[in-house]
Design a protein around this motif. Structure first.
Motif, PDB file in Angstrom:
ATOM      1  N   SER A 228       0.845  -1.191   0.000  1.00  0.00           N
ATOM      2  CA  SER A 228       0.000   0.000   0.000  1.00  0.00           C
ATOM      3  C   SER A 228       0.883   1.245   0.000  1.00  0.00           C
ATOM      4  CB  SER A 228      -0.897   0.016   1.244  1.00  0.00           C
ATOM      5  OG  SER A 228      -0.123   0.275   2.412  1.00  0.00           O
ATOM      6  N   ASP A 229       0.255   2.373  -0.238  1.00  0.00           N
ATOM      7  CA  ASP A 229       0.965   3.637  -0.059  1.00  0.00           C
ATOM      8  C   ASP A 229       1.301   3.791   1.418  1.00  0.00           C
ATOM      9  OD1 ASP A 229       0.694   4.287  -2.745  1.00  0.00           O
ATOM     10  OD2 ASP A 229      -1.177   5.394  -2.421  1.00  0.00           O
ATOM     11  N   ILE A 230       2.199   4.692   1.713  1.00  0.00           N
ATOM     12  CA  ILE A 230       2.557   4.965   3.102  1.00  0.00           C
ATOM     13  C   ILE A 230       1.494   5.852   3.726  1.00  0.00           C
ATOM     14  CG2 ILE A 230       4.231   6.095   4.618  1.00  0.00           C
ATOM     15  CD1 ILE A 230       6.417   5.154   2.709  1.00  0.00           C
ATOM     16  N   GLY A 231       0.962   5.390   4.852  1.00  0.00           N
ATOM     17  CA  GLY A 231      -0.016   6.162   5.606  1.00  0.00           C
ATOM     18  C   GLY A 231       0.675   6.885   6.754  1.00  0.00           C
ATOM     19  N   HIS A 232      -0.029   7.838   7.320  1.00  0.00           N
ATOM     20  CA  HIS A 232       0.536   8.641   8.404  1.00  0.00           C
ATOM     21  C   HIS A 232      -0.472   8.777   9.538  1.00  0.00           C
ATOM     22  CE1 HIS A 232       3.904   9.815   5.835  1.00  0.00           C
ATOM     23  NE2 HIS A 232       3.007   9.915   4.875  1.00  0.00           N
ATOM     24  N   ALA A 233       0.038   8.878  10.748  1.00  0.00           N
ATOM     25  CA  ALA A 233      -0.749   9.197  11.945  1.00  0.00           C
ATOM     26  C   ALA A 233      -1.809   8.152  12.273  1.00  0.00           C
ATOM     27  CB  ALA A 233      -1.369  10.583  11.818  1.00  0.00           C
ATOM     28  N   SER A 234      -1.465   6.859  12.172  1.00  0.00           N
ATOM     29  CA  SER A 234      -2.411   5.825  12.582  1.00  0.00           C
ATOM     30  C   SER A 234      -2.128   5.427  14.028  1.00  0.00           C
ATOM     31  CB  SER A 234      -2.340   4.617  11.651  1.00  0.00           C
ATOM     32  OG  SER A 234      -1.049   4.076  11.628  1.00  0.00           O
ATOM     33  N   PHE A 235      -3.187   5.159  14.765  1.00  0.00           N
ATOM     34  CA  PHE A 235      -3.067   4.847  16.191  1.00  0.00           C
ATOM     35  C   PHE A 235      -2.704   3.383  16.391  1.00  0.00           C
ATOM     36  CE2 PHE A 235      -4.848   3.326  20.193  1.00  0.00           C
ATOM     37  CZ  PHE A 235      -4.201   4.177  21.081  1.00  0.00           C
ATOM     38  N   GLY A 236      -1.865   3.110  17.391  1.00  0.00           N
ATOM     39  CA  GLY A 236      -1.489   1.742  17.730  1.00  0.00           C
ATOM     40  C   GLY A 236      -1.102   1.631  19.186  1.00  0.00           C
ATOM     41  N   ALA A 237      -0.478   0.523  19.528  1.00  0.00           N
ATOM     42  CA  ALA A 237      -0.144   0.211  20.915  1.00  0.00           C
ATOM     43  C   ALA A 237       0.787   1.221  21.553  1.00  0.00           C
ATOM     44  CB  ALA A 237       0.473  -1.183  21.001  1.00  0.00           C
ATOM     45  N   ARG A 238       1.602   1.881  20.759  1.00  0.00           N
ATOM     46  CA  ARG A 238       2.571   2.839  21.297  1.00  0.00           C
ATOM     47  C   ARG A 238       2.184   4.283  21.017  1.00  0.00           C
ATOM     48  NH1 ARG A 238       6.814  -1.053  18.788  1.00  0.00           N
ATOM     49  NH2 ARG A 238       6.939  -2.585  20.452  1.00  0.00           N
ATOM     50  N   GLY A 239       0.932   4.513  20.646  1.00  0.00           N
ATOM     51  CA  GLY A 239       0.490   5.870  20.344  1.00  0.00           C
ATOM     52  C   GLY A 239       0.251   6.038  18.859  1.00  0.00           C
ATOM     53  N   THR A 240       0.622   7.186  18.335  1.00  0.00           N
ATOM     54  CA  THR A 240       0.405   7.483  16.925  1.00  0.00           C
ATOM     55  C   THR A 240       1.676   7.205  16.131  1.00  0.00           C
ATOM     56  OG1 THR A 240      -1.213   9.175  17.511  1.00  0.00           O
ATOM     57  CG2 THR A 240      -0.301   9.265  15.286  1.00  0.00           C
TER      58      THR A 240
END
Length: 142
Positions: free
Chosen positions: A109-121
């Motif tokens: 996929s293209d590179i996404g930005h600012a996705s939330f996860g276990a360590r924050g954004t």
């Protein structure tokens, strides 16, 4: 707050050919294969690949699904894929993996930005599929 001693031990991925899957995860993703010879020799039910010192991905053959009877009803859902597995890497590791997948001709996929996860954004993330259709996300936290 969760118990800080709780760790993710493993995720089981359903694959058509565990040896080929281990080869993909070794060559294209850069993970260390485990128990491949033992699987080939019939000594163990599946091989694995090491994500880090604490976590592995088990590469279970579809034929194992019919024997998944550890809980009532579990055989009926065995063999179905998870939505996706996410690997968090350093910035350099993120770039190196993307380049290695590109060299192997793996669509991403293209590179996404600012996705939330276990360590924050996460600063950056992308997705790809292994040859069995399991979806992996890779992310880098800033």
């Amino acid at each position: 707050m969760t118990d800080p001693t709780t760790r993710l031990d493993h995720v089981v991925l359903w694959v058509a050919d565990p040896v080929a899957a281990a080869g993909f995860y070794e060559s294209a993703v850069g993970l260390e294969p485990l128990r491949v010879a033992e699987f080939t020799e019939g000594e163990v039910s599946f091989p694995s690949v090491r994500v880090n010192d604490e976590t592995i991905l088990d590469l279970a053959p579809h034929s194992l699904a019919e024997r998944m009877d550890m809980l009532p009803g579990s055989a009926a859902v065995a063999g179905r894929p998870v939505n996706h597995v996410c690997l968090a890497l350093t910035s350099a590791g993120f770039d190196a993996l993307r380049a290695r997948l590109d060299e192997h001709g793996v669509p991403m996929s293209d590179i996404g930005h600012a996705s939330f996860g276990a360590r924050g954004t996460a600063t950056r993330s992308f997705y790809f599929q292994d040859p069995d259709g399991n979806v992996l996300e890779v992310r880098h936290y800033g």
